[in-house]
Design a protein around this motif. Structure first.
Motif, short mmCIF file in Angstrom:
data_model
loop_
_atom_site.label_atom_id
_atom_site.label_comp_id
_atom_site.label_asym_id
_atom_site.label_seq_id
_atom_site.Cartn_x
_atom_site.Cartn_y
_atom_site.Cartn_z
N TYR A 91 0.83 -1.20 0.00
CA TYR A 91 0.00 0.00 0.00
C TYR A 91 0.87 1.25 0.00
O TYR A 91 0.62 2.21 -0.72
CB TYR A 91 -0.91 -0.03 1.22
CG TYR A 91 -1.88 1.11 1.32
CD1 TYR A 91 -3.00 1.16 0.50
CD2 TYR A 91 -1.68 2.14 2.23
CE1 TYR A 91 -3.90 2.20 0.58
CE2 TYR A 91 -2.58 3.20 2.31
CZ TYR A 91 -3.68 3.22 1.49
OH TYR A 91 -4.56 4.27 1.56
N LEU A 92 1.92 1.21 0.81
CA LEU A 92 2.88 2.32 0.86
C LEU A 92 3.46 2.55 -0.54
O LEU A 92 3.49 3.67 -1.04
CB LEU A 92 3.99 1.97 1.85
CG LEU A 92 5.14 2.97 1.98
CD1 LEU A 92 4.64 4.25 2.60
CD2 LEU A 92 6.25 2.39 2.85
N SER A 152 -3.61 11.46 -2.04
CA SER A 152 -3.86 12.20 -0.81
C SER A 152 -5.34 12.17 -0.45
O SER A 152 -5.72 12.44 0.69
CB SER A 152 -3.37 13.64 -0.93
OG SER A 152 -4.19 14.32 -1.84
N ARG A 153 -6.20 11.84 -1.44
CA ARG A 153 -7.61 11.70 -1.10
C ARG A 153 -7.97 10.26 -0.72
O ARG A 153 -9.13 9.92 -0.57
CB ARG A 153 -8.47 12.17 -2.28
CG ARG A 153 -8.48 13.70 -2.39
CD ARG A 153 -9.55 14.19 -3.34
NE ARG A 153 -9.11 14.10 -4.72
CZ ARG A 153 -9.91 13.79 -5.74
NH1 ARG A 153 -11.17 13.50 -5.52
NH2 ARG A 153 -9.44 13.74 -6.97
N GLY A 154 -6.93 9.42 -0.63
CA GLY A 154 -7.15 8.04 -0.20
C GLY A 154 -7.82 7.19 -1.27
O GLY A 154 -8.45 6.18 -0.98
N LEU A 155 -7.67 7.59 -2.54
CA LEU A 155 -8.36 6.86 -3.61
C LEU A 155 -7.48 5.79 -4.26
O LEU A 155 -7.92 5.07 -5.14
CB LEU A 155 -8.86 7.85 -4.68
CG LEU A 155 -9.89 8.86 -4.14
CD1 LEU A 155 -10.30 9.85 -5.22
CD2 LEU A 155 -11.12 8.13 -3.60
N MET A 172 -6.17 2.52 -3.52
CA MET A 172 -6.36 1.54 -2.46
C MET A 172 -5.73 0.18 -2.75
O MET A 172 -5.06 -0.40 -1.91
CB MET A 172 -7.85 1.38 -2.15
CG MET A 172 -8.43 2.67 -1.58
SD MET A 172 -10.18 2.57 -1.28
CE MET A 172 -10.20 1.79 0.32
N PHE A 173 -5.97 -0.32 -3.95
CA PHE A 173 -5.49 -1.68 -4.22
C PHE A 173 -4.48 -1.78 -5.35
O PHE A 173 -3.75 -2.74 -5.46
CB PHE A 173 -6.67 -2.61 -4.51
CG PHE A 173 -7.61 -2.71 -3.35
CD1 PHE A 173 -7.28 -3.48 -2.23
CD2 PHE A 173 -8.82 -2.02 -3.34
CE1 PHE A 173 -8.13 -3.56 -1.15
CE2 PHE A 173 -9.68 -2.11 -2.26
CZ PHE A 173 -9.33 -2.87 -1.16
N MET A 213 6.18 13.37 9.83
CA MET A 213 4.79 12.94 9.98
C MET A 213 3.99 13.94 10.80
O MET A 213 2.79 14.05 10.65
CB MET A 213 4.73 11.56 10.62
CG MET A 213 5.24 10.56 9.60
SD MET A 213 5.23 8.91 10.16
CE MET A 213 3.78 8.86 11.02
N GLN A 270 5.03 11.94 3.24
CA GLN A 270 5.08 10.89 4.26
C GLN A 270 5.34 9.52 3.65
O GLN A 270 6.20 8.77 4.12
CB GLN A 270 3.76 10.87 5.04
CG GLN A 270 3.80 9.94 6.24
CD GLN A 270 2.51 9.18 6.41
OE1 GLN A 270 1.45 9.64 5.99
NE2 GLN A 270 2.60 8.02 7.01
N SER A 309 8.89 7.38 3.95
CA SER A 309 8.76 6.04 4.54
C SER A 309 9.39 5.00 3.64
O SER A 309 10.08 4.09 4.09
CB SER A 309 7.29 5.68 4.75
OG SER A 309 6.70 6.55 5.66
#
Lengths: 294, 301
Positions: free
Chosen positions: A31-32, A44-47, A49-50, A231, A261, A265
């Motif tokens: 995911y990272l 950044s909008r969390g879209l 995902m997979f 962070m 971030q 990481s």
């Protein structure tokens, strides 16, 4: 296990359960990674995902424009290399000395082993480091790490398992202790030294609290420490980078707190991911020897 | 070997012994700060002598007593949960041995061990990405599925802090913790399995009567060690996960000492707490070792 056994419901559930556990362990890494190479706006909008979306690699170039990151990478690499070399050398030499008839051998051996189970506590240790001038000092990363009782035990056990005849014949030929160590013992114990080196390198690379306790000078910050700081400050750094970027960059891939971030990481975890597959067997060997003798 | 040689050997070891002395024994002198009102910058000689006041105030001062009790509660809760979850690597190893594909087994082992080698800072970074209230993976997934209508602020909440800290430890340590049990299982004589199978034992009876007893000694040693380390949770994990919301339940002893000593510069009280902690921890190690002597007939060290 019997070879002819049928693939039953039990096996199905068992395989599925382990597949699930493994997935949970690996997914954060995946995911990272997909978020560092995807469109920064979507990420950044969390879209994301997979799977990655609109793949680009600019984050990895941009990340080194973050003030302080290049310097922190140097410090981390330098402490890892120097710390590991010195720890391995000291463990090899001391482990060997403790197999010889040294003055007060069993006393000094216990003197070291006790430190594995007992310490004075954080504040007395900090004040000692302060008085020794080891705050805001690169040596604070190196000096306390050199003598590691656990590694010395590993080497001692390993040397004891090698044939004594080799040392004796060299002694008859007139070789001194240092010559025997360098010419005979050292080549013999390289497998255990490899294990120690990899453990020590991972510990040095991952170390975070020593910077927290002892360092306020930004030039001595490590990558781990800087990641932690970012962070908490990623928003302001993203702002800073936007101002310095100019109009050339595709707006959807400009640095965002998320991109900073995730990319930092990734930079922090990458060395571990790269060496891990090759050294995994050394880790396993290390913990096994430790288990027998610890 | 000549007699002089043993002194020469000692002289060669001396620089390293000196390093161990400086970093592990010299700080013991600092316990003296537990009896003074020490402020950094002011020499100890000019600091006010407090006697045992820092120690007695832990009990007599109501505010401080409640603080200490809260921190002890957190420490005990998290340590107890860690001890309870220490059976998980055992279960992991026992069922892993039942997988028949050697390749899959190797893959599972390699990938589940990986989290052990990353730092807590990075674990926190993962936690942030996955559980953040602002577009974190879990929140977006649950919203998409329609299971929740408002994002959950999991990281900045004090509900289930002990449990979530334990679960992160499990995530990080499960595969690594199982390695020793996997090796112990490989060391069990196959003939015992054959004999039990001839006697009609099924899979679960083999696990229970052969595999589990085979790894019990390893489990027992590790259990004793974790009893010895009961009050040493370390602070890195709790430091990176702490925030204003979860402070009440996340502050374990090691973190508390850091927070009052390094952040609030109350060196005297912090040293008093860590002095007591060192002594209790020594006592627990002693207990664990005696238990080992009585039950196994040998010490753990």
């Amino acid at each position: 296990m019997p070879v002819k056994e049928k693939f039953t419901m039990f096996h199905f559930v068992n395989y599925a359960a382990f597949a699930m556990i493994t997935l949970i362990c690996v997914f954060p890494f995946y995911y990272l990674f997909i978020n560092t190479i995807s469109n920064n706006d979507l990420s950044s909008r969390g879209l994301v995902m997979f799977y990655p979306k609109d793949i680009h690699w600019t984050n990895y170039a941009d990340v080194f424009r973050i003030p302080g990151l290049g310097q922190a990478a140097l410090i981390s690499v330098f402490r890892t290399v120097l710390g590991t070399v010195l720890t391995v050398a000291a463990s090899a030499f001391l482990g060997y000395l403790f197999t010889k008839q040294m003055w007060g051998r069993s006393f000094w051996y216990r003197f070291l082993v006790i430190t594995m189970y007992f310490n004075a506590g954080l504040i007395p240790w900090y004040l000692t480091m302060l008085q020794l001038g080891l705050t805001n000092n690169f040596l604070a990363y190196i000096l306390p790490a050199i003598v590691q009782p656990f590694f010395i035990i590993l080497v001692k056990t390993f040397v004891e398992s090698t044939p004594l005849a080799l040392q004796e014949s060299a002694q008859i030929d007139g070789a001194g202790i240092l010559t025997i160590f360098a010419k005979i013992i050292f080549p013999l114990i390289t497998p255990i030294l490899a294990t120690i080196a990899i453990f020590s390198a991972v510990t040095q690379w991952n170390s975070f609290t020593d910077t927290l306790f002892l360092i306020t000078d930004q030039n001595l910050f490590t990558l781990q420490f800087i990641l932690y700081r970012y962070m908490n400050e990623a928003t302001s750094i993203a702002q800073l980078m936007k101002q310095s970027t100019g109009a050339m960059v595709d707006i959807s891939n400009m640095a965002t707190p998320t991109s900073i971030q995730t990319t930092v990481s990734m930079v922090v975890v990458l060395p571990i991911l790269l060496v891990y597959p090759f050294f995994q067997r050394f880790f396993v060997k290390g913990i096994m020897i430790g288990a027998v003798k610890g | 070997m000549m007699i002089k040689d043993k002194y020469r050997l000692f002289l060669m070891a001396l620089p390293f012994l000196a390093l161990a002395f400086v970093f592990c024994y010299l700080p013991l002198y600092g316990w003296i700060y537990a009896f003074y009102d020490y402020r950094p910058g002011i020499p100890l000689a000019q600091s006010e002598f407090m006697g045992f006041e820092w120690f007695t105030s832990m009990v007599s001062n109501e505010v401080q007593r409640e603080e200490v009790m809260r921190v002890l509660r957190n420490t005990f809760a998290i340590s107890t949960l860690n001890i309870l979850t220490s059976v998980l690597p055992v279960i992991f190893a026992v069922f892993l041995a039942e997988l028949r594909s050697a390749k899959f087994k190797k893959l599972v082992q390699t990938l589940t061990t990986l989290p052990n080698f990353i730092s807590w800072v990075l674990v926190y970074s993962f936690a942030f990405m996955l559980f953040s209230v602002n577009n974190g993976f879990i929140n977006n997934l649950l919203l998409d599925l329609g299971w929740i209508s408002e994002p959950l602020n999991i990281l900045a909440s004090d509900d289930h802090t002990w449990l979530s800290m334990t679960l992160w430890s499990v995530w990080k340590g499960l595969g690594w913790g199982a390695i020793m049990y996997i090796a112990a299982i490989m060391g069990i004589d196959q003939e015992i399995y054959e004999a039990a199978r001839v006697d009609g034992a099924g899979r679960f009876r083999l696990m229970w009567h052969v595999t589990i007893p085979g790894i019990m000694p390893t489990f027992f040693v590790l259990l004793l060690l974790s009893i010895g380390n009961f009050i040493n949770n370390g602070m890195e994990q709790f430091y990176v996960f702490q925030n204003a919301m979860n402070m009440h339940n996340i502050e374990v002893l090691d973190l508390y000492v850091y927070n009052i000593g390094m952040t609030n510069s109350n060196f005297g009280f912090a040293t008093a707490v860590s002095l007591l902690k060192s002594l209790v921890s020594l006592f627990l190690l002693f207990i664990a070792n005696s238990m080992s002597k009585v039950i196994r007939g040998e010490s753990i060290f």
